[in-house]
Scaffold this active site. Structure first.
Site, PDB file in Angstrom:
ATOM      1  N   HIS A   1      56.258  51.044  12.856  1.00  0.00           N
ATOM      2  CA  HIS A   1      55.550  51.421  11.522  1.00  0.00           C
ATOM      3  C   HIS A   1      56.632  51.033  10.526  1.00  0.00           C
ATOM      4  O   HIS A   1      56.306  50.292   9.517  1.00  0.00           O
ATOM      5  CB  HIS A   1      55.360  52.883  11.460  1.00  0.00           C
ATOM      6  CG  HIS A   1      54.779  53.307  10.048  1.00  0.00           C
ATOM      7  ND1 HIS A   1      53.651  53.711   9.951  1.00  0.00           N
ATOM      8  CD2 HIS A   1      55.523  53.776   8.895  1.00  0.00           C
ATOM      9  CE1 HIS A   1      53.392  54.110   8.893  1.00  0.00           C
ATOM     10  NE2 HIS A   1      54.555  54.094   8.186  1.00  0.00           N
ATOM     11  N   GLU A   2      57.676  51.393  10.554  1.00  0.00           N
ATOM     12  CA  GLU A   2      58.857  50.959   9.740  1.00  0.00           C
ATOM     13  C   GLU A   2      59.307  49.576   9.915  1.00  0.00           C
ATOM     14  O   GLU A   2      59.438  48.845   8.633  1.00  0.00           O
ATOM     15  CB  GLU A   2      60.141  52.068  10.075  1.00  0.00           C
ATOM     16  CG  GLU A   2      60.092  53.499   9.842  1.00  0.00           C
ATOM     17  CD  GLU A   2      59.512  53.784   8.510  1.00  0.00           C
ATOM     18  OE1 GLU A   2      59.673  53.111   7.398  1.00  0.00           O
ATOM     19  OE2 GLU A   2      58.729  54.888   8.489  1.00  0.00           O
TER      20      GLU A   2
ATOM     21  N   HIS B   1      56.762  47.600   7.440  1.00  0.00           N
ATOM     22  CA  HIS B   1      57.286  47.817   6.178  1.00  0.00           C
ATOM     23  C   HIS B   1      58.065  46.585   5.701  1.00  0.00           C
ATOM     24  O   HIS B   1      57.877  46.025   4.830  1.00  0.00           O
ATOM     25  CB  HIS B   1      57.585  49.225   5.755  1.00  0.00           C
ATOM     26  CG  HIS B   1      56.521  50.277   5.896  1.00  0.00           C
ATOM     27  ND1 HIS B   1      55.295  50.180   5.318  1.00  0.00           N
ATOM     28  CD2 HIS B   1      56.627  51.510   6.245  1.00  0.00           C
ATOM     29  CE1 HIS B   1      54.740  51.201   5.402  1.00  0.00           C
ATOM     30  NE2 HIS B   1      55.323  52.093   5.859  1.00  0.00           N
TER      31      HIS B   1
END
Length: 217
Positions: A23-24, A27
């Site tokens: 998820h990170e 980003h």
């Protein structure tokens, strides 16, 4: 079969760490492609969990929630990683691109949910794989859909809040942005009152519908 606490940890550890880590990383990857290489320079465009894991948010809090779920029979899995730094002014179109960077995290979780679902379908269809791996795949679907849904709640500083900010006209976006300092307290308040699940449930249902439609057709 009811799992022990150690079995629960063994089943959920890999899906939780992967879900939060990628998820990170998503980003950071999208931010770097849109003009801000801050996170990339810090080594955050990586699947190495050490770069993303927050000892409290990635390990302790989800672990405690799993323990509470075991004891009380329910609960929304909740956690976080080290925030990915994004400097909006470095982006080509700051307001639009911040929305794209924010959407990348939940998008990565939905892709992972689909990948786990494909693995699960394959194991079930061909009757291969130990029961442990089937449980891990099911947990992978569950964890990623829950994390995507939670982050899409339109409350700043959650990803859904940043996406909404990027879509609102300026005269509405600026007043909305002023709510960000209170956003985390709103989320924690909903969690403490047992209302966060009520808010997130429709998004979770939508996530399962998407996965089922694409994989279990």
């Amino acid at each position: 079969m009811e799992l022990s606490i150690l079995q629960l940890v063994a089943v959920y550890a890999i899906p939780v760490i992967l879900a939060i880590t990628l998820h990170e990383a998503a980003h950071a990857f999208v931010a770097s492609r849109l003009g801000d290489r801050t996170a990339e320079a810090m080594g955050r465009v990586t699947i190495n969990p050490v770069k993303h894991v927050d000892p409290v948010g990635t390990l302790l809090v989800p672990g405690l929630i799993l323990l509470a779920s075991k004891a009380m029979g329910g609960g929304l899995l909740f956690g976080w990683a080290k925030p990915v730094p994004v400097i909006a002014s470095n982006l080509r179109s700051p307001r639009r691109d911040m929305g794209l960077v924010a959407a990348a995290g939940p998008g990565a979780n939905m892709l992972m949910a689909l990948a786990w679902a494909v693995a699960l379908r394959g194991m079930v269809a061909f009757d291969v794989g130990e029961e442990y791996f089937v449980l891990v795949a099911k947990a992978g679907v569950q964890v990623n859909i829950a994390l995507a849904a939670l982050n899409l709640v339109p409350i700043l500083p959650l990803d859904g809040g940043r996406v909404l900010f990027s879509l609102l006209p300026a005269k509405l976006a600026l007043p909305y942005a002023r709510l960000e300092p209170f956003g985390l307290f709103i989320v924690l308040g909903l969690l403490a009152l047992g209302l966060l699940g009520v808010v997130v449930s429709p998004l979770i249902d939508l996530g399962y519908w998407i996965v089922a439609s694409l994989v279990f057709f």
